[in-house]
Design an enzyme around this catalytic site. Structure first.
Site, short mmCIF file in Angstrom:
data_model
loop_
_atom_site.label_atom_id
_atom_site.label_comp_id
_atom_site.label_asym_id
_atom_site.label_seq_id
_atom_site.Cartn_x
_atom_site.Cartn_y
_atom_site.Cartn_z
N LYS A 75 0.86 -1.19 0.00
CA LYS A 75 0.00 0.00 0.00
C LYS A 75 0.89 1.23 0.00
O LYS A 75 1.71 1.40 0.89
CB LYS A 75 -0.93 0.05 1.21
CG LYS A 75 -1.97 1.17 1.00
CD LYS A 75 -2.67 1.62 2.25
CE LYS A 75 -1.87 2.59 3.08
NZ LYS A 75 -1.70 3.93 2.45
N GLY A 110 -4.56 4.94 5.16
CA GLY A 110 -4.10 3.95 6.15
C GLY A 110 -5.25 3.16 6.75
O GLY A 110 -5.29 1.93 6.66
N GLU A 121 -8.36 2.81 5.80
CA GLU A 121 -9.26 2.11 4.87
C GLU A 121 -8.59 0.98 4.10
O GLU A 121 -9.22 -0.03 3.80
CB GLU A 121 -9.84 3.13 3.87
CG GLU A 121 -10.81 4.10 4.51
CD GLU A 121 -11.15 5.28 3.62
OE1 GLU A 121 -11.91 6.15 4.08
OE2 GLU A 121 -10.65 5.36 2.48
N GLY A 139 -4.76 0.26 4.52
CA GLY A 139 -3.62 -0.30 5.26
C GLY A 139 -4.07 -1.27 6.34
O GLY A 139 -3.51 -2.37 6.50
N GLU A 179 10.14 -0.16 10.55
CA GLU A 179 11.14 0.90 10.51
C GLU A 179 10.39 2.18 10.85
O GLU A 179 9.57 2.65 10.08
CB GLU A 179 11.79 0.95 9.13
CG GLU A 179 13.15 1.62 9.15
CD GLU A 179 13.05 3.11 8.86
OE1 GLU A 179 12.96 3.88 9.85
OE2 GLU A 179 13.03 3.47 7.69
N CYS A 239 13.54 9.88 8.86
CA CYS A 239 13.61 9.30 10.21
C CYS A 239 15.03 9.28 10.73
O CYS A 239 15.25 9.15 11.92
CB CYS A 239 12.99 7.91 10.25
SG CYS A 239 12.84 7.13 8.67
N GLU A 254 9.70 13.56 17.61
CA GLU A 254 10.13 13.61 16.22
C GLU A 254 9.29 14.67 15.50
O GLU A 254 8.08 14.53 15.38
CB GLU A 254 9.94 12.25 15.55
CG GLU A 254 10.47 12.24 14.14
CD GLU A 254 10.31 10.89 13.46
OE1 GLU A 254 9.25 10.26 13.59
OE2 GLU A 254 11.26 10.48 12.76
P1 ADP Z 1 3.41 9.52 8.47
O1 ADP Z 1 3.14 10.31 9.68
O2 ADP Z 1 4.82 9.51 8.01
O3 ADP Z 1 2.42 9.71 7.36
P2 ADP Z 1 2.08 7.09 9.10
O4 ADP Z 1 2.58 6.01 9.99
O5 ADP Z 1 0.83 7.79 9.47
O6 ADP Z 1 3.30 8.04 8.94
O7 ADP Z 1 1.90 6.55 7.63
C1 ADP Z 1 2.76 5.61 7.02
C2 ADP Z 1 1.94 4.64 6.21
O8 ADP Z 1 1.07 3.97 7.11
C3 ADP Z 1 1.06 5.27 5.15
O9 ADP Z 1 1.00 4.43 4.01
C4 ADP Z 1 -0.30 5.34 5.84
O10 ADP Z 1 -1.38 5.33 4.94
C5 ADP Z 1 -0.26 4.07 6.64
N1 ADP Z 1 -1.19 4.09 7.79
C6 ADP Z 1 -1.58 5.14 8.53
N2 ADP Z 1 -2.48 4.78 9.46
C7 ADP Z 1 -2.65 3.45 9.33
C8 ADP Z 1 -3.46 2.47 9.97
N3 ADP Z 1 -4.28 2.79 10.97
N4 ADP Z 1 -3.37 1.19 9.56
C9 ADP Z 1 -2.55 0.83 8.55
N5 ADP Z 1 -1.78 1.71 7.88
C10 ADP Z 1 -1.81 3.00 8.25
#
Ligand code: ADP
Length: 498
Positions: A182, A214, A216, A218, A256, A292, A394
């Site tokens: 994703k 994320g 929807e 992830g 990571e 990071c 961060e």
């Molecule tokens: P950033 O703050 O760098 O955007 P995130 O951890 O929010 O970091 O996002 C990194 C990835 O994780 C993106 O692809 C995002 O869509 C996904 N993501 C965010 N929230 C969720 C979640 N609840 N479940 C799965 N994936 C997620």
């Protein structure tokens, strides 16, 4: 842009499921914005659970055949992909610069150039998926096999989108897994381009790429029962969720996550000019510090504190912010409104403190050309203490805190007083001091007298809440994308009945 061009640009680009380029089952899309202009530049499918279901089914169906392709042939597919990636570097670089706001010269192009190196590195390693034989005596043949895990669910962020995609796709496929990835909602276009190049050289279903949010897309991917391994790069908060879902069904995870990395300057080099470039590189100022590994806590020895800061701020002030596609631009934009507001809130907090001294930077301009995009100015606060919120959290933006130190043991205590442990930078000509410090800092990656990016082959990953697992190397591929099977064969059967 006229109305026709604008409609064409926004026609939804498809995502990749089972070798086909498709829209979301719901037909919904999400817009992608150019953060330098705040204008929409494209739309991508808004994948949800139904699309995840299809992608995982495709990856599952493709797995048996792909895992049985001789590793060297899988490697050759990666090598062919590498050649195309090399030829199309500039196209990928421009796409990434346009959607992320990262400057082409300083960030997007080097990132795109890294892709062919990553695919070549892992393509060449296919024959290293070796097992061992275990000496259990003449009567037994006991050996191990490195077998792939199955469907890998990979979730990536937007800050170095194509590089991070490649770093999961190449080792996972080399090891014989299939992938459902994703992309991040803010930067899916370069990754779609990368996937289209990969797809030309892969059987259908081996690589699937979803676009969507994320929660929807992830979350259903991470929770899917047929996904046998989760590989996530992103925030520590989401990493914790991913690890929780992995725990539900005992699948391995590689995480990571974030960082708040120390950059330590010893007094012996404090007057030298190259140190200034080293601090700027460590802080990743030309990536708007959206990294990071940013060395965002500067531990400057008191003897050289003022002189280094004076030269550092003078040099930082010469860095040119502007159109990411302009060759002369050093620094582009923050990715989106949310991150931009977040970075500004940290700067405001620093400005509001009596015990903080602003050395350079401050809040972004609210008029002129830079106010049209999410441009944040490189900012340094001096005389900070390590317990400030600015020194603990961060920020993921160009806000550096400079902390004075005199006693090495106390400096090391402060450097390690963080729940993160991703990277660290140490600058001194005294090699004994450098290595003693490098060994005592709790971080997965310490650089001495340099502040470069990751190079394929070095195991990269975090200590503490910066993550689990390593993915950048041969060992990373073996540990993260294979599982060991032991086969024990009795060689001492009684003679067959006459
Ligand atoms: P950033 O703050 O760098 O955007 P995130 O951890 O929010 O970091 O996002 C990194 C990835 O994780 C993106 O692809 C995002 O869509 C996904 N993501 C965010 N929230 C969720 C979640 N609840 N479940 C799965 N994936 C997620």
């Amino acid at each position: 842009m006229n109305a026709i061009d604008s409609a064409a640009a926004l026609a939804p680009r498809p995502m990749l499921i089972n070798g086909a380029w498709v829209q979301a089952a719901s037909g919904e899309t999400i817009p992608v914005e150019n953060p330098a202009t705040r204008q929409p530049i494209a739309a991508v499918p808004r994948a949800r659970a139904a699309d995840v279901e299809q992608a995982v089914a495709a990856a599952q169906a493709a797995f048996p055949a792909w895992s049985r392709v001789p590793p060297r042939e899988r490697g050759r597919a990666l090598l062919r992909i590498a050649d195309v990636l090399e030829a199309r570097t500039e196209e990928i670089a421009r796409q990434v610069a346009t959607e992320t706001g990262n400057a082409l010269r300083t960030q997007a192009r080097p990132e795109a150039q890294g892709l062919s190196q990553i695919f070549r590195y892992f393509g060449g390693l296919a024959s290293e998926l070796k097992g061992e034989t275990i000496p259990l005596g003449e009567q037994v043949l006991s050996y191990t096999r490195r077998e792939p895990l199955g469907v890998v669910g990979a979730i990536i962020p937007w800050n170095a989108p194509v590089l991070l995609a490649a770093l999961k796709i190449a080792p996972a496929l080399c090891a014989g897994n299939t992938v459902v990835m994703k992309a991040a909602e803010d930067a899916p276009l370069g990754v779609l381009l990368l996937a289209s190049i990969c797809q030309e050289h892969l059987p259908q279903g081996v690589l699937n790429l979803l676009t969507g949010t994320g929660p929807e897309a992830g979350e259903p991917l991470a929770k899917h029962p047929a996904v046998r391994k989760l590989s996530f790069t992103g925030s520590t908060a989401v990493g914790k969720l991913i690890m929780g879902w992995a725990a539900e069904r005992i699948v391995p995870v590689s995480l990571e996550l974030g960082g708040k990395s120390p950059c330590v300057i010893y007094p012996d080099v404090g007057e030298e000019e190259w140190i200034i470039d080293g601090i700027i590189a460590a802080m990743r100022f030309t990536r708007q510090s959206q990294s990071c590994t940013a060395g965002s806590r500067l531990f400057l020895h008191r003897k050289v504190f003022d002189s280094v800061l004076a030269r550092l701020s003078a040099k930082v002030a010469t860095l040119k912010l502007g159109d990411p596609l302009e060759e002369s631009t050093d620094i582009g934009t923050i990715i989106n409104r949310k991150q931009f507001d977040r970075v500004c809130s940290y700067v405001k907090e620093g400005l509001g403190r009596d015990d903080a001294r602003l050395v350079v930077g401050g809040l972004p301009p609210n008029e002129g050309p830079l106010s049209k995009g999410y441009f944040a100015v490189p900012t340094i606060f001096a005389d900070a203490t390590n317990d400030w919120r600015l020194a603990r959290e961060e920020i993921f933006g160009p806000v550096l805190v400079a902390i004075p130190w005199e006693d090495e043991a106390q400096m090391l205590r402060m450097a390690n007083d963080s729940h993160y442990g991703l990277a660290a930078y140490v600058f001194t000509r005294d090699i004994g001091t450098a290595l003693r410090t490098a060994h005592q800092i709790e971080a997965g990656w310490v650089q001495v007298n340099q502040a470069g990016g990751q190079v394929p082959g070095h195991s990269y990953g975090g200590y503490k809440q910066s993550g689990i697992g390593r993915e950048f190397s041969l060992e990373g591929m073996l540990d993260s994308f294979t599982q060991r099977k032991n086969v024990s064969v009795n060689l001492a059967l009684p003679p067959p009945p006459a």
